[in-house]
Design a protein around this motif. Structure first.
Motif, PDB file in Angstrom:
ATOM      1  N   CYS A  39     -20.665  -0.700  11.887  1.00 62.97           N
ATOM      2  CA  CYS A  39     -20.066  -1.531  13.038  1.00 62.97           C
ATOM      3  C   CYS A  39     -21.334  -2.499  13.791  1.00 62.97           C
ATOM      4  CB  CYS A  39     -19.553  -0.421  14.289  1.00 62.97           C
ATOM      5  SG  CYS A  39     -18.621   0.930  13.380  1.00 62.97           S
ATOM      6  N   CYS A  40     -20.988  -3.641  14.370  1.00 64.38           N
ATOM      7  CA  CYS A  40     -21.152  -4.541  14.996  1.00 64.38           C
ATOM      8  C   CYS A  40     -20.891  -4.810  16.555  1.00 64.38           C
ATOM      9  CB  CYS A  40     -22.087  -5.779  14.527  1.00 64.38           C
ATOM     10  SG  CYS A  40     -22.629  -6.777  15.097  1.00 64.38           S
ATOM     11  N   VAL A  41     -21.279  -5.409  16.987  1.00 67.72           N
ATOM     12  CA  VAL A  41     -20.700  -6.072  18.440  1.00 67.72           C
ATOM     13  C   VAL A  41     -21.321  -7.098  18.589  1.00 67.72           C
ATOM     14  CG1 VAL A  41     -20.497  -5.857  21.296  1.00 67.72           C
ATOM     15  CG2 VAL A  41     -20.235  -3.928  19.914  1.00 67.72           C
ATOM     16  N   LEU A  42     -21.442  -8.295  19.387  1.00 66.14           N
ATOM     17  CA  LEU A  42     -21.502  -9.283  19.529  1.00 66.14           C
ATOM     18  C   LEU A  42     -21.366  -9.176  21.327  1.00 66.14           C
ATOM     19  CD1 LEU A  42     -20.376 -11.940  16.897  1.00 66.14           C
ATOM     20  CD2 LEU A  42     -22.703 -10.601  16.395  1.00 66.14           C
ATOM     21  N   SER A  43     -22.396  -9.694  21.897  1.00 61.13           N
ATOM     22  CA  SER A  43     -22.528 -10.012  23.055  1.00 61.13           C
ATOM     23  C   SER A  43     -22.282 -11.742  24.150  1.00 61.13           C
ATOM     24  CB  SER A  43     -23.558  -9.875  23.569  1.00 61.13           C
ATOM     25  OG  SER A  43     -24.501 -10.971  23.593  1.00 61.13           O
ATOM     26  N   ALA A  44     -21.723 -11.108  24.872  1.00 57.18           N
ATOM     27  CA  ALA A  44     -20.624 -12.832  25.473  1.00 57.18           C
ATOM     28  C   ALA A  44     -22.084 -13.722  25.305  1.00 57.18           C
ATOM     29  CB  ALA A  44     -20.608 -12.808  26.832  1.00 57.18           C
ATOM     30  N   ARG A  45     -23.259 -12.992  25.764  1.00 57.63           N
ATOM     31  CA  ARG A  45     -24.867 -14.564  24.765  1.00 57.63           C
ATOM     32  C   ARG A  45     -24.319 -14.844  23.423  1.00 57.63           C
ATOM     33  NH1 ARG A  45     -26.509 -17.505  28.868  1.00 57.63           N
ATOM     34  NH2 ARG A  45     -27.162 -16.344  30.502  1.00 57.63           N
ATOM     35  N   ALA A  46     -23.896 -14.135  22.378  1.00 55.40           N
ATOM     36  CA  ALA A  46     -23.548 -14.039  21.344  1.00 55.40           C
ATOM     37  C   ALA A  46     -22.604 -14.947  20.878  1.00 55.40           C
ATOM     38  CB  ALA A  46     -24.051 -13.112  20.433  1.00 55.40           C
ATOM     39  N   LEU A  47     -21.637 -15.800  21.311  1.00 54.45           N
ATOM     40  CA  LEU A  47     -20.661 -16.173  21.295  1.00 54.45           C
ATOM     41  C   LEU A  47     -20.333 -17.886  21.767  1.00 54.45           C
ATOM     42  CD1 LEU A  47     -18.051 -14.135  23.025  1.00 54.45           C
ATOM     43  CD2 LEU A  47     -19.027 -13.749  20.472  1.00 54.45           C
ATOM     44  N   THR A  48     -20.086 -18.494  21.620  1.00 54.41           N
ATOM     45  CA  THR A  48     -20.398 -19.768  21.426  1.00 54.41           C
ATOM     46  C   THR A  48     -18.900 -19.627  22.761  1.00 54.41           C
ATOM     47  OG1 THR A  48     -21.013 -20.805  19.601  1.00 54.41           O
ATOM     48  CG2 THR A  48     -19.823 -22.311  21.038  1.00 54.41           C
ATOM     49  N   ILE A  49     -19.132 -20.374  24.246  1.00 60.13           N
ATOM     50  CA  ILE A  49     -17.515 -20.207  25.123  1.00 60.13           C
ATOM     51  C   ILE A  49     -18.078 -21.581  26.029  1.00 60.13           C
ATOM     52  CG2 ILE A  49     -17.213 -19.278  27.086  1.00 60.13           C
ATOM     53  CD1 ILE A  49     -18.311 -16.313  26.294  1.00 60.13           C
ATOM     54  N   SER A  50     -17.265 -22.400  25.530  1.00 59.80           N
ATOM     55  CA  SER A  50     -16.965 -23.639  26.180  1.00 59.80           C
ATOM     56  C   SER A  50     -17.332 -23.484  27.767  1.00 59.80           C
ATOM     57  CB  SER A  50     -15.345 -24.728  25.949  1.00 59.80           C
ATOM     58  OG  SER A  50     -15.425 -25.481  26.733  1.00 59.80           O
ATOM     59  N   SER A  51     -18.293 -24.581  27.902  1.00 58.95           N
ATOM     60  CA  SER A  51     -18.051 -24.931  29.869  1.00 58.95           C
ATOM     61  C   SER A  51     -19.481 -23.189  30.085  1.00 58.95           C
ATOM     62  CB  SER A  51     -17.128 -25.094  30.689  1.00 58.95           C
ATOM     63  OG  SER A  51     -16.689 -26.188  29.859  1.00 58.95           O
ATOM     64  N   SER A  52     -19.634 -22.470  29.705  1.00 58.37           N
ATOM     65  CA  SER A  52     -20.307 -21.444  29.858  1.00 58.37           C
ATOM     66  C   SER A  52     -21.500 -21.106  31.268  1.00 58.37           C
ATOM     67  CB  SER A  52     -20.655 -19.925  28.813  1.00 58.37           C
ATOM     68  OG  SER A  52     -21.621 -20.769  28.366  1.00 58.37           O
ATOM     69  N   TYR A  53     -21.530 -22.934  30.485  1.00 55.76           N
ATOM     70  CA  TYR A  53     -23.555 -22.936  31.601  1.00 55.76           C
ATOM     71  C   TYR A  53     -22.532 -23.555  32.845  1.00 55.76           C
ATOM     72  CZ  TYR A  53     -25.874 -20.515  27.472  1.00 55.76           C
ATOM     73  OH  TYR A  53     -26.329 -20.090  27.063  1.00 55.76           O
ATOM     74  N   GLU A  54     -21.565 -23.924  33.368  1.00 56.46           N
ATOM     75  CA  GLU A  54     -21.761 -24.477  34.485  1.00 56.46           C
ATOM     76  C   GLU A  54     -20.983 -23.939  35.199  1.00 56.46           C
ATOM     77  OE1 GLU A  54     -17.870 -27.650  33.321  1.00 56.46           O
ATOM     78  OE2 GLU A  54     -19.296 -28.377  31.249  1.00 56.46           O
ATOM     79  N   PRO A  55     -22.031 -23.328  36.777  1.00 55.28           N
ATOM     80  CA  PRO A  55     -21.345 -22.293  37.271  1.00 55.28           C
ATOM     81  C   PRO A  55     -20.177 -22.657  38.007  1.00 55.28           C
ATOM     82  CG  PRO A  55     -23.610 -23.821  37.802  1.00 55.28           C
ATOM     83  CD  PRO A  55     -23.065 -24.576  36.740  1.00 55.28           C
ATOM     84  N   ASN A  56     -19.843 -23.407  38.204  1.00 55.01           N
ATOM     85  CA  ASN A  56     -18.088 -23.692  39.061  1.00 55.01           C
ATOM     86  C   ASN A  56     -17.656 -22.964  38.052  1.00 55.01           C
ATOM     87  OD1 ASN A  56     -19.822 -25.510  41.140  1.00 55.01           O
ATOM     88  ND2 ASN A  56     -19.035 -26.863  39.740  1.00 55.01           N
ATOM     89  N   HIS A  57     -17.696 -22.863  36.561  1.00 54.93           N
ATOM     90  CA  HIS A  57     -16.398 -22.218  36.106  1.00 54.93           C
ATOM     91  C   HIS A  57     -16.769 -20.688  34.807  1.00 54.93           C
ATOM     92  CE1 HIS A  57     -14.004 -25.848  35.106  1.00 54.93           C
ATOM     93  NE2 HIS A  57     -15.253 -26.787  35.027  1.00 54.93           N
ATOM     94  N   TRP A  58     -18.254 -20.732  34.964  1.00 57.71           N
ATOM     95  CA  TRP A  58     -18.351 -19.730  35.020  1.00 57.71           C
ATOM     96  C   TRP A  58     -19.574 -18.558  35.333  1.00 57.71           C
ATOM     97  CZ3 TRP A  58     -15.386 -16.718  30.730  1.00 57.71           C
ATOM     98  CH2 TRP A  58     -14.744 -17.463  30.394  1.00 57.71           C
ATOM     99  N   THR A  59     -20.206 -17.199  35.433  1.00 61.14           N
ATOM    100  CA  THR A  59     -20.806 -16.599  35.858  1.00 61.14           C
ATOM    101  C   THR A  59     -21.454 -15.489  35.367  1.00 61.14           C
ATOM    102  OG1 THR A  59     -22.005 -16.105  38.118  1.00 61.14           O
ATOM    103  CG2 THR A  59     -19.421 -15.664  37.622  1.00 61.14           C
ATOM    104  N   TRP A  60     -22.787 -16.018  34.462  1.00 65.79           N
ATOM    105  CA  TRP A  60     -23.867 -15.296  34.267  1.00 65.79           C
ATOM    106  C   TRP A  60     -24.451 -13.683  34.768  1.00 65.79           C
ATOM    107  CZ3 TRP A  60     -23.256 -14.189  28.752  1.00 65.79           C
ATOM    108  CH2 TRP A  60     -22.880 -16.095  28.083  1.00 65.79           C
ATOM    109  N   THR A  61     -23.771 -12.202  34.558  1.00 64.16           N
ATOM    110  CA  THR A  61     -23.765 -11.316  35.657  1.00 64.16           C
ATOM    111  C   THR A  61     -24.156  -9.901  34.927  1.00 64.16           C
ATOM    112  OG1 THR A  61     -23.102 -10.342  37.775  1.00 64.16           O
ATOM    113  CG2 THR A  61     -20.910 -11.113  35.990  1.00 64.16           C
ATOM    114  N   THR A  62     -24.120  -9.308  35.640  1.00 60.77           N
ATOM    115  CA  THR A  62     -25.051  -8.151  35.186  1.00 60.77           C
ATOM    116  C   THR A  62     -23.286  -6.832  35.267  1.00 60.77           C
ATOM    117  OG1 THR A  62     -25.538  -6.808  37.511  1.00 60.77           O
ATOM    118  CG2 THR A  62     -27.386  -7.672  35.057  1.00 60.77           C
ATOM    119  N   ASN A  63     -22.950  -5.805  34.466  1.00 56.65           N
ATOM    120  CA  ASN A  63     -21.885  -4.980  34.712  1.00 56.65           C
ATOM    121  C   ASN A  63     -22.802  -3.584  34.509  1.00 56.65           C
ATOM    122  OD1 ASN A  63     -19.757  -3.036  34.050  1.00 56.65           O
ATOM    123  ND2 ASN A  63     -18.239  -4.912  34.591  1.00 56.65           N
ATOM    124  N   PHE A  64     -22.794  -1.946  35.470  1.00 59.08           N
ATOM    125  CA  PHE A  64     -23.470  -1.571  34.908  1.00 59.08           C
ATOM    126  C   PHE A  64     -22.355  -0.770  33.506  1.00 59.08           C
ATOM    127  CE2 PHE A  64     -19.738   0.157  37.706  1.00 59.08           C
ATOM    128  CZ  PHE A  64     -20.073   1.235  36.950  1.00 59.08           C
TER     129      PHE A  64
END
Length: 317
Positions: free
Chosen positions: A137-162
């Motif tokens: 079984c395998c899980v690709l994290s969000a960092r391993a995905l290609t997400i449009s505009s993921s590095y534009e802080p007005n649209h997406w934000t990288w954060t932690t979740n416990f």
């Protein structure tokens, strides 16, 4: 060679072992139990390496049942000879990619550590094996995905979740189009197995615009692609009633913009997240690149309140 010849001539013992473990654990028929205890005694008279080879041809659950049901066969059932057969054939390659420190004293110990999943590839992927079948079984994290505009802080934000297995997840602030894709090579999965691909998400109470139109989901490889539709929000009775009162006509008009599909809804997971099935595919012997995606680019409505952990690949029952 002697062991192989022995196993070939005693394959019926595999079914007997299965019967032994079930009868000793759940049967109330004294005659049935007695017959299988006799078989366990006969197996115990054989060399331990022969017994362990026979047990290795069963399954992890059967091996565990034997350990608990027959003290005389426990040593054989716990041996590395058995549990090596349940581990992936490319285990050394997997361990070299491990981002998680592993400490194990036996192959059985390693098997169950891998059932709990480890981080690999610098922590952007999670790897585990199914505790029943031993399949990968395998899980690709969000960092391993290609997400449009993921590095534009007005649209997406990288954060932690416990509650996440990964160091980071990505939260949607506001955007009109959602495009995300994951890629995996089938050599990282188990052959002769049908896999499902599942987008792992959370939807906040303050989400908006996520269900104005169905998203298009797909799984593709080479020239073969299967497309379906899915909604990002679970549908409770209140939303269903309000939708039928105010938005039914508009929703029906918007749905005509996308491909026909099932309109899948997220399902709750045991880890507190939700998942949407993107599709399924069969892994053969040949190594192939599989693409899994979710797109909502036809509604042109602002949306927000979505958290993405990643995409899980796991065998389908």
């Amino acid at each position: 060679m002697i062991i192989s010849h022995f196993v070939y001539n005693h394959l019926s013992h595999i079914q007997h072992i299965h019967n032994i473990t079930h009868s000793l654990l759940i049967s109330s028929n004294p005659q049935f139990i007695s017959r299988n205890i006799e078989m366990a005694t006969r197996l115990n008279m054989l060399p331990e390496d022969c017994v362990s080879t026979i047990i290795s041809l069963t399954s992890p659950p059967d091996a565990c049942r034997i350990m608990h049901a027959s003290a005389s066969l426990r040593s054989a059932a716990e041996s590395d000879n058995v549990w090596s057969r349940f581990l992936p054939s490319d285990l050394p390659r997997i361990l070299t990619r491990s981002h998680t420190k592993l400490n194990f004293s036996s192959k059985k110990d390693l098997f169950f550590q891998l059932c709990d999943s480890i981080l690999i590839d610098g922590g952007v992927r999670s790897f585990s094996i199914n505790k029943v079948s031993g399949k990968k079984c395998c899980v690709l994290s969000a960092r391993a995905l290609t997400i449009s505009s993921s590095y534009e802080p007005n649209h997406w934000t990288w954060t932690t979740n416990f509650t996440s297995r990964f160091h980071e997840v990505i939260e949607l602030k506001t955007i009109s189009n959602i495009e995300l894709e994951g890629i995996i090579n089938t050599e990282d999965l188990s052959p002769d197995t049908t896999y499902g691909a599942y987008l792992i998400i959370k939807v906040s109470d303050n989400s908006f615009g996520l269900d104005s139109i169905p998203s298009e989901v797909s799984v593709s490889r080479e020239e073969c692609s299967v497309t379906n539709t899915a909604y990002l929000c679970p549908l409770d009775n209140k939303k269903k009633h309000l939708g039928s009162l105010f938005f039914m006509n508009r929703r029906q008009m918007m749905e005509k913009r996308v491909v026909e599909g099932e309109g899948r809804r997220p399902r709750k997971r045991e880890d507190g997240w939700m998942e949407i099935e993107l599709g399924e595919f069969f892994v053969g012997v040949k190594n192939e690149r599989v693409r899994m995606s979710l797109m909502e680019v036809k509604g042109h409505q602002l949306k927000g309140g979505l958290t993405v952990e990643g995409i899980e690949l796991r065998p389908k029952c």
